[in-house]
Scaffold this motif. Structure first.
Motif, PDB file in Angstrom:
ATOM      1  N   LYS A  52      11.177  26.249 -13.982  1.00 26.86           N
ATOM      2  CA  LYS A  52      10.047  27.065 -14.449  1.00 26.86           C
ATOM      3  C   LYS A  52       9.322  27.678 -13.254  1.00 26.86           C
ATOM      4  CE  LYS A  52       8.514  24.877 -18.787  1.00 26.86           C
ATOM      5  NZ  LYS A  52       7.459  24.008 -19.375  1.00 26.86           N
ATOM      6  N   ASN A  79       6.222  22.713  -8.825  1.00 25.06           N
ATOM      7  CA  ASN A  79       6.067  21.567  -9.722  1.00 25.06           C
ATOM      8  C   ASN A  79       7.119  20.497  -9.378  1.00 25.06           C
ATOM      9  OD1 ASN A  79       6.020  19.756 -11.819  1.00 25.06           O
ATOM     10  ND2 ASN A  79       6.008  21.300 -13.441  1.00 25.06           N
ATOM     11  N   TYR A  81       8.105  17.942 -10.768  1.00 26.09           N
ATOM     12  CA  TYR A  81       8.929  17.479 -11.895  1.00 26.09           C
ATOM     13  C   TYR A  81      10.363  17.989 -11.741  1.00 26.09           C
ATOM     14  CZ  TYR A  81      10.871  17.502 -16.650  1.00 26.09           C
ATOM     15  OH  TYR A  81      11.688  17.353 -17.746  1.00 26.09           O
ATOM     16  N   PHE A  82      10.482  19.254 -11.310  1.00 21.33           N
ATOM     17  CA  PHE A  82      11.813  19.867 -11.268  1.00 21.33           C
ATOM     18  C   PHE A  82      12.650  19.370 -10.089  1.00 21.33           C
ATOM     19  CE2 PHE A  82       9.231  22.707 -13.874  1.00 21.33           C
ATOM     20  CZ  PHE A  82      10.006  22.679 -15.026  1.00 21.33           C
ATOM     21  N   ASP A  94      15.705  21.614 -20.306  1.00 23.71           N
ATOM     22  CA  ASP A  94      14.286  21.204 -20.379  1.00 23.71           C
ATOM     23  C   ASP A  94      13.456  22.031 -21.358  1.00 23.71           C
ATOM     24  OD1 ASP A  94      11.949  19.616 -19.133  1.00 23.71           O
ATOM     25  OD2 ASP A  94      11.344  21.664 -18.703  1.00 23.71           O
ATOM     26  N   ALA A 125       0.686  23.240 -20.863  1.00 30.03           N
ATOM     27  CA  ALA A 125       1.124  23.988 -19.672  1.00 30.03           C
ATOM     28  C   ALA A 125       0.721  25.454 -19.877  1.00 30.03           C
ATOM     29  CB  ALA A 125       2.618  23.784 -19.488  1.00 30.03           C
ATOM     30  N   ASN A 131       8.944  24.494 -24.466  1.00 27.06           N
ATOM     31  CA  ASN A 131       9.039  23.060 -24.789  1.00 27.06           C
ATOM     32  C   ASN A 131       7.677  22.512 -25.234  1.00 27.06           C
ATOM     33  OD1 ASN A 131       8.329  23.483 -22.076  1.00 27.06           O
ATOM     34  ND2 ASN A 131       9.419  21.703 -21.306  1.00 27.06           N
ATOM     35  N   GLN A 132       6.618  22.801 -24.476  1.00 27.44           N
ATOM     36  CA  GLN A 132       5.299  22.293 -24.890  1.00 27.44           C
ATOM     37  C   GLN A 132       4.917  22.823 -26.273  1.00 27.44           C
ATOM     38  OE1 GLN A 132       5.674  23.049 -21.515  1.00 27.44           O
ATOM     39  NE2 GLN A 132       5.160  21.067 -20.627  1.00 27.44           N
ATOM     40  N   TRP A 184       6.702  20.852 -28.934  1.00 23.23           N
ATOM     41  CA  TRP A 184       6.153  19.504 -29.122  1.00 23.23           C
ATOM     42  C   TRP A 184       4.809  19.562 -29.856  1.00 23.23           C
ATOM     43  CZ3 TRP A 184       7.070  18.792 -23.199  1.00 23.23           C
ATOM     44  CH2 TRP A 184       8.432  18.565 -22.969  1.00 23.23           C
ATOM     45  N   ASP A 210       0.369  24.563 -15.834  1.00 24.83           N
ATOM     46  CA  ASP A 210       1.142  23.732 -14.897  1.00 24.83           C
ATOM     47  C   ASP A 210       0.728  23.973 -13.451  1.00 24.83           C
ATOM     48  OD1 ASP A 210       2.493  22.032 -16.549  1.00 24.83           O
ATOM     49  OD2 ASP A 210       4.434  23.065 -16.449  1.00 24.83           O
ATOM     50  N   PRO A 225       1.019  17.091 -22.656  1.00 23.11           N
ATOM     51  CA  PRO A 225       2.488  17.035 -22.730  1.00 23.11           C
ATOM     52  C   PRO A 225       3.123  17.721 -21.523  1.00 23.11           C
ATOM     53  CG  PRO A 225       1.666  18.771 -24.158  1.00 23.11           C
ATOM     54  CD  PRO A 225       0.472  18.185 -23.473  1.00 23.11           C
ATOM     55  N   THR A 226       2.533  17.550 -20.383  1.00 25.40           N
ATOM     56  CA  THR A 226       3.032  18.137 -19.136  1.00 25.40           C
ATOM     57  C   THR A 226       2.654  17.224 -17.973  1.00 25.40           C
ATOM     58  OG1 THR A 226       2.155  19.679 -17.472  1.00 25.40           O
ATOM     59  CG2 THR A 226       1.174  19.816 -19.628  1.00 25.40           C
ATOM     60  N   THR A 227       3.574  17.066 -17.047  1.00 19.79           N
ATOM     61  CA  THR A 227       3.333  16.149 -15.925  1.00 19.79           C
ATOM     62  C   THR A 227       2.176  16.620 -15.045  1.00 19.79           C
ATOM     63  OG1 THR A 227       5.008  17.313 -14.626  1.00 19.79           O
ATOM     64  CG2 THR A 227       5.753  15.396 -15.856  1.00 19.79           C
ATOM     65  N   LEU A 281       2.912  13.080 -21.135  1.00 16.98           N
ATOM     66  CA  LEU A 281       4.148  12.985 -20.361  1.00 16.98           C
ATOM     67  C   LEU A 281       3.833  13.079 -18.872  1.00 16.98           C
ATOM     68  CD1 LEU A 281       6.217  15.485 -22.547  1.00 16.98           C
ATOM     69  CD2 LEU A 281       6.154  12.986 -22.732  1.00 16.98           C
ATOM     70  N   LEU A 302       7.928   9.473 -20.232  1.00 14.63           N
ATOM     71  CA  LEU A 302       8.807  10.523 -19.688  1.00 14.63           C
ATOM     72  C   LEU A 302      10.235  10.011 -19.738  1.00 14.63           C
ATOM     73  CD1 LEU A 302       8.406  13.436 -18.476  1.00 14.63           C
ATOM     74  CD2 LEU A 302       8.805  12.456 -16.243  1.00 14.63           C
ATOM     75  N   TRP A 303      11.163  10.895 -19.685  1.00 15.56           N
ATOM     76  CA  TRP A 303      12.571  10.543 -19.615  1.00 15.56           C
ATOM     77  C   TRP A 303      12.954  10.457 -18.139  1.00 15.56           C
ATOM     78  CZ3 TRP A 303      10.146  14.120 -22.527  1.00 15.56           C
ATOM     79  CH2 TRP A 303       9.885  15.344 -21.891  1.00 15.56           C
TER      80      TRP A 303
END
Ligand code: RAM
Length: 343
Positions: free
Chosen positions: A45, A49, A51-52, A126, A171, A177-178, A181, A208, A233-235, A259, A279-280
């Motif tokens: 994205k 970030n 996360y990626f 994702d 985000a 994705n957000q 959800w 984000d 719902p975002t890190t 998350l 989180l996964w």
């Protein structure tokens, strides 16, 4: 007789022009026969970030295991259109597979069509082209979106006695994705009476970006003095919300969940600001996607529902509805298990 000849000529012209048409729109890319000739690129994205980074680590591992070539490049911001010029560059470069976490469900339609018409395999990781899934080849997600949504609602509900006002700090407004959800959370609140006394007062967007997420979380505390919880719902959002609630000394009143990355959340869990979040194993998405990308590029499997493939060290996987592959289920983190995770 003349009529018949003219008819045949017309038919032949029709046939030739239809051949021409299908030839010009046919994929032009050959399937590499050796994995070392497969070029994969991953577009997150945005680059800021962390996360990626774990998704990228997974791709790198898959590239090492298969011998494929791997590169990553992303925009600096997760805006709806920021990935378009990057996809165009990668089409020019002649990659075999473009893996992307799209920032919009539809702003990329045209460029996806362009890439697919050149025979490039387009995979969403994702987040998806929700509603436009036919424009990409396949997708890899951590898990079922409904499960992600319900898990977050339950983590909040169980901590506030299923009663009170809460807000969502998301985000970007376009994030596929957000948005999926959030839609699923709303649906569950409607259909499951357990949540009837919980009220979603607002949804705000931190894009984000740390600073904007902080500002949005602070504004929530001011605007809703009786707020009982924030689901992020975002890190990026969850660590901003936790930081704001910690600084305001409001952890007793406001539950923060959603998350998050264990490494961002560890201190908040240890000092009691946050009790639970999920989180996964993010790396798994990149690994499974990398393995799938190689096999699609080499034409070893067909992108269709029911097709199975070996995801290297993660065992066998299959393509489900809309060619979606699930990588790994969410984990709920709390003070008892957080130190087992480092990402
Ligand atoms: C952020 C991003 C990403 C999402 C995670 C949970 O890092 O928005 O897309 O999957 O949060």
């Amino acid at each position: 007789m003349l009529k018949r000849t003219l008819g045949l000529v017309a038919l032949a012209v029709l046939f030739l022009s239809s051949c021409e048409k299908s030839e010009s729109s046919a994929p032009t890319m050959a399937h590499p026969t050796d994995a070392k000739d497969v070029k994969i690129v991953y577009i997150p994205k945005n680059t800021g970030n962390p996360y990626f980074n774990a998704v990228i680590d997974g791709f790198k591992q898959a590239a090492t295991d298969t011998g494929a070539q791997f590169d990553t490049i992303g925009p600096s911001t997760p805006d709806a259109t920021s990935q378009i010029p990057i996809i165009k560059d990668q089409i020019q470069r002649g990659v075999n597979v473009i893996c992307i976490s799209p920032n919009s469900p539809d702003a990329l339609n045209q460029v996806f069509k362009e890439a697919m018409s050149k025979g490039i395999i387009m995979m969403c990781i994702d987040s998806d082209l929700t509603g436009n899934e036919n424009l990409r080849t396949a997708a890899v997600f951590p898990t079922d979106p409904q499960e992600v949504a319900d898990k977050q609602l339950e983590m909040l509900g169980s901590q506030i006695g299923y009663k009170g006002k809460f807000a969502i700090l998301s985000a970007t407004t376009d994030a596929p994705n957000q948005n999926e959800w959030i839609k699923d959370m709303k649906q569950t609140m409607q259909s499951d009476p357990k949540y009837k006394d919980m009220e979603l007062v607002t949804i705000v967007y931190g894009d984000d970006v740390d600073a904007k997420s902080n500002t949005e979380a602070e504004a929530l505390l001011t605007k809703y003095p009786d707020l009982k919880g924030i689901i992020a719902p975002t890190t990026v959002g969850i660590s901003a919300a936790a930081h704001v609630v910690q600084s305001a000394h409001k952890a007793d009143q406001i539950v923060v969940t959603g998350l998050g990355r264990p490494n961002d959340m560890r201190n908040f869990v240890k000092d009691g600001t946050v009790k639970q979040f999920a989180l996964w194993i993010t790396k798994d998405q990149g690994y499974v996607a990398g393995q799938l990308a190689v096999q699609l590029a080499m034409n070893k499997i067909r992108p269709e529902r029911g097709a199975t493939f070996s995801a290297g060290s993660m065992g066998e996987r299959s393509l489900k509805d809309k060619n979606i592959v699930v990588a790994s289920p969410p984990v709920v983190f709390d003070k008892d298990n957080i130190d087992k995770y480092d990402f």
